[in-house]
Design an enzyme around this catalytic site. Structure first.
Site, PDB file in Angstrom:
ATOM      1  CE  LYS A  11      -3.877  -2.239   2.324  1.00 41.49           C
ATOM      2  NZ  LYS A  11      -4.895  -2.121   3.385  1.00 41.49           N
ATOM      3  CE1 TYR A  51      -9.335  -2.877   0.137  1.00 38.18           C
ATOM      4  CE2 TYR A  51      -8.560  -0.899  -0.943  1.00 38.18           C
ATOM      5  CZ  TYR A  51      -8.309  -2.027  -0.182  1.00 38.18           C
ATOM      6  OH  TYR A  51      -7.044  -2.295   0.269  1.00 38.18           O
ATOM      7  CG  ASN A 114      -3.858  -3.020   6.699  1.00 35.95           C
ATOM      8  OD1 ASN A 114      -3.697  -2.429   5.626  1.00 35.95           O
ATOM      9  ND2 ASN A 114      -4.851  -3.871   6.892  1.00 35.95           N
ATOM     10  CG  HIS A 117      -5.622  -6.081  -0.404  1.00 30.38           C
ATOM     11  ND1 HIS A 117      -6.808  -6.144   0.295  1.00 30.38           N
ATOM     12  CD2 HIS A 117      -5.768  -6.878  -1.488  1.00 30.38           C
ATOM     13  CE1 HIS A 117      -7.639  -6.944  -0.352  1.00 30.38           C
ATOM     14  NE2 HIS A 117      -7.036  -7.398  -1.445  1.00 30.38           N
ATOM     15  CD  GLU A 128      -8.958  -8.731  -4.079  1.00 33.40           C
ATOM     16  OE1 GLU A 128      -7.844  -9.213  -3.792  1.00 33.40           O
ATOM     17  OE2 GLU A 128      -9.818  -8.431  -3.225  1.00 33.40           O
TER      18      GLU A 128
END
Ligand code: CMP
Length: 150
Positions: A11, A51, A114, A117, A128
């Site tokens: 990310k 998402y 975090n 993903h 995805e």
């Protein structure tokens, strides 16, 4: 055991923190095989598609804003039970609960930062992967070391 593909995305912030190599090393050392890898900026439209299941949740808008705030690294990884293996290496979604030794446990403090993903099922992985990669961008190759890993 099923040999499968899964999807991971490092990310925004991963490049600025200079931890790309550390994170990818962990994935490789586990035995996951990189079949595609792309440094990219994602558009709000792509982030929204990726998402979609979270639309309407309180964290959705900040999540889209964050995910489009800087470059990400999208990857296709393959291996035996790759989705399950990848999620174990990443640790719990909430870094507060992620065990030390996992990527999130070692590199993140907050749910909304975090670090990585990871697809939550082989079905999500297929969806995805198709959002981020054209079929010709996924490289299948012989791996003569696989017999020592899987
Ligand atoms: P990721 O695996 O990318 O999937 C959805 C992301 O939303 C998740 O990681 C977190 O970074 C982010 N997020 C922020 N707040 C929450 C929350 N309360 N519950 C779940 N995900 C959250």
């Amino acid at each position: 055991m099923a040999f499968e593909k899964t999807f991971a995305m490092l990310k925004p912030g991963i490049l600025q923190r200079r931890i790309v190599g550390d994170v990818i090393r962990r994935l490789e050392h586990k035995g996951l095989r990189i079949q595609a890898l792309k440094l990219m900026n994602i558009t709000p439209e792509l982030a929204a598609q990726h998402y979609a299941e979270h639309k309407g949740k309180p964290f959705y808008d900040p999540l889209i804003e964050y995910m489009t705030s800087g470059p990400v690294i999208a990857m296709v990884l393959a291996g035996e039970h790759a989705t399950h293996q990848l999620r174990k290496i990443c640790g719990a979604t909430n870094p507060d609960e992620a065990a030390p030794g996992t990527i999130r446990g070692d590199y993140s403090e907050k749910m909304n930062r975090n670090v990585i993903h990871a697809s939550d099922s082989p079905e999500s992985a297929a969806r995805e992967i198709a959002l981020f990669f054209k079929p010709e961008e996924i490289i299948e190759y012989e791996d003569e070391h696989a017999k020592w890993i899987v």
